[in-house]
Design a protein around this motif. Sequence first.
Motif, PDB file in Angstrom:
ATOM      1  N   GLN A 144       0.811  -1.218   0.000  1.00 19.93           N
ATOM      2  CA  GLN A 144       0.000   0.000   0.000  1.00 19.93           C
ATOM      3  C   GLN A 144       0.848   1.272   0.000  1.00 19.93           C
ATOM      4  OE1 GLN A 144      -3.142  -0.432  -0.543  1.00 19.93           O
ATOM      5  NE2 GLN A 144      -2.826  -2.639  -0.357  1.00 19.93           N
ATOM      6  N   ASN A 145       2.103   1.180   0.419  1.00 16.48           N
ATOM      7  CA  ASN A 145       2.954   2.356   0.527  1.00 16.48           C
ATOM      8  C   ASN A 145       4.351   2.044  -0.024  1.00 16.48           C
ATOM      9  OD1 ASN A 145       3.796   4.886   1.178  1.00 16.48           O
ATOM     10  ND2 ASN A 145       4.081   4.459   3.349  1.00 16.48           N
ATOM     11  N   PRO A 146       4.495   1.883  -1.358  1.00 17.79           N
ATOM     12  CA  PRO A 146       5.821   1.583  -1.910  1.00 17.79           C
ATOM     13  C   PRO A 146       6.715   2.817  -1.857  1.00 17.79           C
ATOM     14  CG  PRO A 146       4.248   1.875  -3.676  1.00 17.79           C
ATOM     15  CD  PRO A 146       3.464   1.944  -2.390  1.00 17.79           C
ATOM     16  N   PRO A 147       8.039   2.640  -1.931  1.00 13.69           N
ATOM     17  CA  PRO A 147       8.927   3.803  -1.914  1.00 13.69           C
ATOM     18  C   PRO A 147       8.687   4.689  -3.134  1.00 13.69           C
ATOM     19  CG  PRO A 147      10.189   1.742  -1.945  1.00 13.69           C
ATOM     20  CD  PRO A 147       8.755   1.394  -1.998  1.00 13.69           C
ATOM     21  N   PRO A 148       8.826   5.990  -2.969  1.00 11.79           N
ATOM     22  CA  PRO A 148       8.611   6.892  -4.113  1.00 11.79           C
ATOM     23  C   PRO A 148       9.743   6.755  -5.129  1.00 11.79           C
ATOM     24  CG  PRO A 148       9.422   8.122  -2.232  1.00 11.79           C
ATOM     25  CD  PRO A 148       9.177   6.722  -1.758  1.00 11.79           C
ATOM     26  N   PRO A 149       9.454   7.062  -6.383  1.00  9.79           N
ATOM     27  CA  PRO A 149      10.518   7.037  -7.393  1.00  9.79           C
ATOM     28  C   PRO A 149      11.573   8.091  -7.051  1.00  9.79           C
ATOM     29  CG  PRO A 149       8.364   7.247  -8.432  1.00  9.79           C
ATOM     30  CD  PRO A 149       8.160   7.369  -6.972  1.00  9.79           C
ATOM     31  N   PRO A 150      12.838   7.828  -7.369  1.00  7.42           N
ATOM     32  CA  PRO A 150      13.876   8.821  -7.065  1.00  7.42           C
ATOM     33  C   PRO A 150      13.706  10.060  -7.932  1.00  7.42           C
ATOM     34  CG  PRO A 150      14.803   7.019  -8.351  1.00  7.42           C
ATOM     35  CD  PRO A 150      13.388   6.637  -8.006  1.00  7.42           C
ATOM     36  N   ARG A 151      14.062  11.206  -7.354  1.00  5.19           N
ATOM     37  CA  ARG A 151      13.975  12.456  -8.113  1.00  5.19           C
ATOM     38  C   ARG A 151      15.187  12.561  -9.021  1.00  5.19           C
ATOM     39  NH1 ARG A 151      13.786  17.483  -4.857  1.00  5.19           N
ATOM     40  NH2 ARG A 151      13.710  18.304  -6.949  1.00  5.19           N
ATOM     41  N   ASN A 152      14.942  12.872 -10.258  1.00  4.57           N
ATOM     42  CA  ASN A 152      16.033  13.084 -11.205  1.00  4.57           C
ATOM     43  C   ASN A 152      16.379  14.557 -11.209  1.00  4.57           C
ATOM     44  OD1 ASN A 152      16.186  10.435 -11.963  1.00  4.57           O
ATOM     45  ND2 ASN A 152      14.737  10.662 -13.646  1.00  4.57           N
ATOM     46  N   GLU A 153      17.570  14.870 -10.737  1.00  2.00           N
ATOM     47  CA  GLU A 153      18.029  16.250 -10.736  1.00  2.00           C
ATOM     48  C   GLU A 153      18.434  16.634 -12.155  1.00  2.00           C
ATOM     49  OE1 GLU A 153      18.070  18.382  -8.168  1.00  2.00           O
ATOM     50  OE2 GLU A 153      17.142  16.844  -6.910  1.00  2.00           O
ATOM     51  N   PRO A 154      18.064  17.829 -12.590  1.00  2.25           N
ATOM     52  CA  PRO A 154      18.469  18.246 -13.934  1.00  2.25           C
ATOM     53  C   PRO A 154      19.980  18.441 -14.005  1.00  2.25           C
ATOM     54  CG  PRO A 154      17.405  20.055 -12.777  1.00  2.25           C
ATOM     55  CD  PRO A 154      17.267  18.837 -11.913  1.00  2.25           C
ATOM     56  N   TYR A 155      20.502  18.324 -15.186  1.00  2.00           N
ATOM     57  CA  TYR A 155      21.935  18.501 -15.401  1.00  2.00           C
ATOM     58  C   TYR A 155      22.325  19.932 -15.066  1.00  2.00           C
ATOM     59  CZ  TYR A 155      26.387  18.991 -17.760  1.00  2.00           C
ATOM     60  OH  TYR A 155      27.701  19.246 -18.048  1.00  2.00           O
ATOM     61  N   LYS A 156      23.387  20.085 -14.295  1.00  3.19           N
ATOM     62  CA  LYS A 156      23.879  21.412 -13.943  1.00  3.19           C
ATOM     63  C   LYS A 156      25.190  21.667 -14.663  1.00  3.19           C
ATOM     64  CE  LYS A 156      22.044  21.795  -9.280  1.00  3.19           C
ATOM     65  NZ  LYS A 156      22.396  22.022  -7.888  1.00  3.19           N
ATOM     66  N   THR A 157      25.322  22.871 -15.151  1.00  5.37           N
ATOM     67  CA  THR A 157      26.572  23.265 -15.788  1.00  5.37           C
ATOM     68  C   THR A 157      27.570  23.680 -14.722  1.00  5.37           C
ATOM     69  OG1 THR A 157      25.895  25.561 -15.970  1.00  5.37           O
ATOM     70  CG2 THR A 157      25.297  24.098 -17.806  1.00  5.37           C
ATOM     71  N   HIS A 158      28.796  23.865 -15.140  1.00  4.63           N
ATOM     72  CA  HIS A 158      29.833  24.326 -14.219  1.00  4.63           C
ATOM     73  C   HIS A 158      29.459  25.701 -13.652  1.00  4.63           C
ATOM     74  CE1 HIS A 158      33.735  25.019 -12.462  1.00  4.63           C
ATOM     75  NE2 HIS A 158      33.844  26.148 -13.144  1.00  4.63           N
ATOM     76  N   LEU A 159      28.912  26.545 -14.513  1.00  2.00           N
ATOM     77  CA  LEU A 159      28.516  27.886 -14.066  1.00  2.00           C
ATOM     78  C   LEU A 159      27.419  27.824 -13.001  1.00  2.00           C
ATOM     79  CD1 LEU A 159      28.816  30.918 -14.368  1.00  2.00           C
ATOM     80  CD2 LEU A 159      27.175  30.829 -16.252  1.00  2.00           C
ATOM     81  N   ALA A 160      26.504  26.872 -13.116  1.00  2.00           N
ATOM     82  CA  ALA A 160      25.442  26.731 -12.114  1.00  2.00           C
ATOM     83  C   ALA A 160      26.023  26.352 -10.753  1.00  2.00           C
ATOM     84  CB  ALA A 160      24.426  25.694 -12.562  1.00  2.00           C
ATOM     85  N   TYR A 161      27.018  25.457 -10.752  1.00  2.13           N
ATOM     86  CA  TYR A 161      27.667  25.098  -9.491  1.00  2.13           C
ATOM     87  C   TYR A 161      28.431  26.283  -8.901  1.00  2.13           C
ATOM     88  CZ  TYR A 161      26.557  20.156  -9.974  1.00  2.13           C
ATOM     89  OH  TYR A 161      25.897  18.960 -10.063  1.00  2.13           O
TER      90      TYR A 161
END
Length: 113
Positions: free
Chosen positions: A69-86
Amino acid sequence: MAGGSAIRGSRVGAGPMGESERGESAPRVRVVFWCAKRHDTPIAFAHDVEVPETWDCPRCGLPAGQDEQNPPPPPRNEPYKTHLAYVRERRTDADGDALLEEALSKLRARRGA
């Protein structure tokens, strides 16, 4: 006599494989895991091992748990980050302006301008 084996229809290793030849099988526990897409995956574990909380679903690859009745949620896929975003996560605009000004002043000093 047409040569060959005296026992026809047999090969090396042929014959019944019973408990007497293989030994006793370990006691098993069957556990069913359920993923978010409601796929059920029955897995047999040895009786004396610790059963994991999650198992990867062989059909869809999502994590599966023991609670239907309560399976684990699907993992969140983080969007690709560029070097500038980091870099922007680590530095503020003021820090960036200060670093740029420092680099430009060093460049100007080397060029003699």
